[in-house]
Design an enzyme around this catalytic site. Structure first.
Site, PDB file in Angstrom:
ATOM      1  N   HIS A   1       4.237  -1.387   9.889  1.00 31.83           N
ATOM      2  CA  HIS A   1       4.466  -1.677   8.461  1.00 31.83           C
ATOM      3  C   HIS A   1       3.276  -2.794   8.262  1.00 31.83           C
ATOM      4  CE1 HIS A   1       5.889  -3.137   4.767  1.00 31.83           C
ATOM      5  NE2 HIS A   1       5.903  -4.298   5.013  1.00 31.83           N
TER       6      HIS A   1
ATOM      7  N   GLN B   1       0.154  -2.706   9.499  1.00 32.04           N
ATOM      8  CA  GLN B   1      -0.922  -2.078   9.531  1.00 32.04           C
ATOM      9  C   GLN B   1      -1.072  -1.222   8.148  1.00 32.04           C
ATOM     10  OE1 GLN B   1      -3.678  -1.929  11.571  1.00 32.04           O
ATOM     11  NE2 GLN B   1      -2.595  -4.119  12.433  1.00 32.04           N
TER      12      GLN B   1
ATOM     13  N   HIS C   1       0.521  -2.221   5.472  1.00 28.18           N
ATOM     14  CA  HIS C   1       0.169  -3.061   4.323  1.00 28.18           C
ATOM     15  C   HIS C   1      -1.372  -3.492   4.203  1.00 28.18           C
ATOM     16  CE1 HIS C   1       3.032  -5.357   1.732  1.00 28.18           C
ATOM     17  NE2 HIS C   1       2.255  -6.608   2.244  1.00 28.18           N
TER      18      HIS C   1
END
Length: 112
Positions: free
Chosen positions: A79, A81, A83
Site C-alpha cells: 500500500h 509503494q 501510495h
C-alpha cells in the site's frame, strides 16, 4: 530480516510523506487555476521535499534487501509503494497543469 514492526513503521513513513507530497501537488493545481504560479511552483517544491523523505525510507529498504536482509512484504508495504507511485503521478500531472494554466492565461491576455 527486519521485524514486522520495523516494516510497518517504515511503510507508514512512506505513506505519510507520499500523502503530504500528493496534498502539496493538489494545492499547486488549485493555485495554478487561480493563476498564482509562484505559489503553485512553491507547492511543487514542497512536494519534492516530501518525495525526498519518502525515497530515503524506500532506499533504506532496498539497500537492506540488496545486502541480504530480507524484507517481509506486507499489505501495508505494498500500500505504501502504491501510495508513493500515485503521489508521483499526481505531481507530474500538476506540473503539466501548471504549464497548461500558464498558457491559458497567456492566451486570455492576447485575446483582451
Amino acid at each position: 530480516m527486519q521485524s514486522l514492526e520495523d516494516i510497518q513503521t517504515l511503510s507508514f513513513q512512506i505513506i505519510l510523506h507520499a500523502g503530504n507530497a500528493r496534498s502539496c501537488a493538489m494545492e499547486a493545481i488549485s493555485y495554478a487555476k487561480d493563476y498564482n504560479f509562484t505559489a503553485a511552483r512553491g507547492k511543487i517544491e514542497e512536494a519534492e521535499q516530501e518525495f525526498v523523505q519518502a525515497h530515503h525510507v524506500q532506499t533504506d529498504l532496498l539497500q537492506n534487501e540488496a545486502n541480504g536482509k530480507k524484507n517481509e512484504v506486507t499489505v501495508i508495504l505494498v500500500h505504501a509503494q502504491d501510495h508513493l507511485m500515485t503521489a508521483l503521478t499526481v505531481k507530474e500531472l500538476a506540473n503539466e497543469m501548471i504549464t497548461m494554466y500558464e498558457r491559458i492565461q497567456q492566451l486570455e491576455e492576447k485575446k483582451s
